[in-house]
Design an enzyme around this catalytic site. Structure first.
Site, PDB file in Angstrom:
ATOM      1  N   HIS A   1       0.057   8.443   5.601  1.00  0.00           N
ATOM      2  CA  HIS A   1       0.996   7.379   5.208  1.00  0.00           C
ATOM      3  C   HIS A   1       1.873   6.941   6.376  1.00  0.00           C
ATOM      4  CE1 HIS A   1       0.253  10.199   1.824  1.00  0.00           C
ATOM      5  NE2 HIS A   1      -0.173   9.096   1.260  1.00  0.00           N
ATOM      6  N   GLY A   2       1.499   7.331   7.583  1.00  0.00           N
ATOM      7  CA  GLY A   2       2.129   6.741   8.763  1.00  0.00           C
ATOM      8  C   GLY A   2       3.398   7.376   9.292  1.00  0.00           C
TER       9      GLY A   2
END
Ligand code: FES
Length: 150
Positions: A111-112
């Site tokens: 999710h970065g």
């Protein structure tokens, strides 16, 4: 309900009597011999990846100059015992993916979330910095993960 409690107690009791194998695996030895500046090594400790990063002088200076600036500010000195070596649990504190290296430090592909070279969260959904395992330097060439200096 009574039967359920009795069943649930069995693994609990066995976990109170760890076998010699389990006790041995409480610690992991990691050789750091010959690691180059900027090199990352991943070792396993209690089933988890642990990142060992030999930081460059530039990385150390940058990490010491700020507190990460994200949602979990922390001095670099609180996260390392020797500034040359960053040792963190390699699991994203969001949902546990294994981050990969990027220019900032680490990037979580799930999710970065982005972490710096002190393992501090910079951006993304991860709630806090990468966790620190207990460890000690057994020599210039060996780290023992799972036990601290006394
Ligand atoms: Fe890493 Fe979600 S598990 S950002």
């Amino acid at each position: 309900a009574g039967a359920g409690i009795a069943t649930a107690s069995i693994p609990f009791i066995s976990s109170m009597n760890p076998s010699a194998d389990v006790l041995l695996k409480a610690n992991s030895e990691a050789s750091i011999k010959g690691m180059k500046l900027g090199e990352l090594k991943t070792v396993a400790w209690q089933g988890k990846p642990v990142f060992i990063l030999r930081r460059t002088a530039e990385q150390i200076t940058k990490m010491q100059a700020d507190d990460g600036g994200g949602k979990d500010p922390q001095a670099d000195s609180e996260r390392v015992t020797n500034p040359d070596w960053l040792i963190v649990i390699g699991l994203c504190t969001h949902l546990g993916c294994v981050p990969s290296r990027n220019t900032a430090g680490w990037f979580c592909p799930c999710h970065g979330s982005v972490y710096d070279n002190s393992g501090r969260i910079l951006t993304g959904p991860a709630p806090h910095n990468l966790d620190l395992p207990p460890y000690k330097f057994a020599s210039d060439e060996k780290i023992i993960i799972g036990t601290e200096n006394t």
